[in-house]
Design a protein around this motif. Structure first.
Motif, PDB file in Angstrom:
ATOM      1  N   MET A  68       0.821  -1.207   0.000  1.00 47.87           N
ATOM      2  CA  MET A  68       0.000   0.000   0.000  1.00 47.87           C
ATOM      3  C   MET A  68       0.859   1.262   0.000  1.00 47.87           C
ATOM      4  SD  MET A  68      -1.204   2.616   2.050  1.00 47.87           S
ATOM      5  CE  MET A  68      -2.401   3.836   1.487  1.00 47.87           C
ATOM      6  N   HIS A  69       0.488   2.208  -0.844  1.00 44.58           N
ATOM      7  CA  HIS A  69       1.201   3.493  -0.867  1.00 44.58           C
ATOM      8  C   HIS A  69       0.295   4.589  -1.374  1.00 44.58           C
ATOM      9  CE1 HIS A  69       1.948   1.373  -4.679  1.00 44.58           C
ATOM     10  NE2 HIS A  69       1.973   2.558  -5.271  1.00 44.58           N
ATOM     11  N   LEU A  70       0.564   5.787  -0.899  1.00 39.07           N
ATOM     12  CA  LEU A  70      -0.036   6.998  -1.441  1.00 39.07           C
ATOM     13  C   LEU A  70       1.020   7.714  -2.259  1.00 39.07           C
ATOM     14  CD1 LEU A  70      -1.894   8.428   1.702  1.00 39.07           C
ATOM     15  CD2 LEU A  70      -2.837   6.940  -0.088  1.00 39.07           C
ATOM     16  N   HIS A  71       0.612   8.233  -3.405  1.00 38.34           N
ATOM     17  CA  HIS A  71       1.465   9.146  -4.163  1.00 38.34           C
ATOM     18  C   HIS A  71       1.088  10.571  -3.750  1.00 38.34           C
ATOM     19  CE1 HIS A  71       2.573   6.227  -7.522  1.00 38.34           C
ATOM     20  NE2 HIS A  71       1.497   5.634  -7.042  1.00 38.34           N
ATOM     21  N   VAL A  72       2.064  11.386  -3.419  1.00 38.75           N
ATOM     22  CA  VAL A  72       1.845  12.824  -3.237  1.00 38.75           C
ATOM     23  C   VAL A  72       2.534  13.524  -4.398  1.00 38.75           C
ATOM     24  CG1 VAL A  72       2.329  14.850  -1.816  1.00 38.75           C
ATOM     25  CG2 VAL A  72       1.651  12.703  -0.733  1.00 38.75           C
ATOM     26  N   LEU A  73       1.718  14.166  -5.229  1.00 35.46           N
ATOM     27  CA  LEU A  73       2.212  14.822  -6.454  1.00 35.46           C
ATOM     28  C   LEU A  73       1.941  16.311  -6.370  1.00 35.46           C
ATOM     29  CD1 LEU A  73       0.461  12.108  -8.471  1.00 35.46           C
ATOM     30  CD2 LEU A  73       2.880  12.570  -8.891  1.00 35.46           C
ATOM     31  N   GLY A  74       2.924  17.123  -6.735  1.00 33.51           N
ATOM     32  CA  GLY A  74       2.718  18.561  -6.722  1.00 33.51           C
ATOM     33  C   GLY A  74       3.890  19.284  -7.346  1.00 33.51           C
ATOM     34  N   GLY A  75       3.797  20.610  -7.316  1.00 35.97           N
ATOM     35  CA  GLY A  75       4.862  21.427  -7.881  1.00 35.97           C
ATOM     36  C   GLY A  75       4.593  21.854  -9.306  1.00 35.97           C
TER      37      GLY A  75
END
Ligand code: AMP
Length: 113
Positions: A98-105
């Motif tokens: 299980m993982h969350l992706h945190v995308l930004g910028g």
């Protein structure tokens, strides 16, 4: 779990660029970033996906989501960001820990493919 690349990162057998760690959660940069900030948040303990984690350990699931928010602050994503968890074949999951992706910028488009 054997043959799990993220379990090997937790065990220190595979290197990762860690941006946040707690007793139960690890956050590290994705090896193939899809945005200027692309961080993966995982529970140290192995669960196959989000549904498995929430079903068996909802308290840990809350800690994983809290870490995602904390990473967004650490990474300076005041302009906004996206949290994604791909689940199963239709969801495009390629690592069964299980993982969350945190995308930004950058400005992110919608809908995803
Ligand atoms: P998903 O396809 O949603 O299961 O996401 C798995 C993510 O793990 C992908 O974005 C990969 O680029 C990333 N990934 C695979 N191996 C590594 C690694 N050794 N270190 C960091 N990220 C990885």
């Amino acid at each position: 779990m054997s043959d799990c690349i993220f379990c090997e990162i937790v065990a220190g057998k595979i290197p990762a660029t860690v941006v946040l760690e707690t007793a139960e959660v690890l956050a590290f940069r994705d090896v193939s970033p899809q945005a200027p900030t692309h961080v993966l948040i995982i529970p140290r303990e192995h669960y196959d996906n989000l549904t498995s984690l929430v079903t068996h350990n909802p308290e840990l699931a809350a800690k994983v989501f809290t870490a995602a928010s904390d990473v967004a602050v650490l990474e300076g994503l005041e302009g906004g960001y996206r949290v994604v968890s791909n689940i199963g074949d239709d969801g495009g999951q390629s690592v069964d820990h299980m993982h969350l992706h945190v995308l930004g910028g950058r400005s992110l488009t919608w809908p995803p493919g």
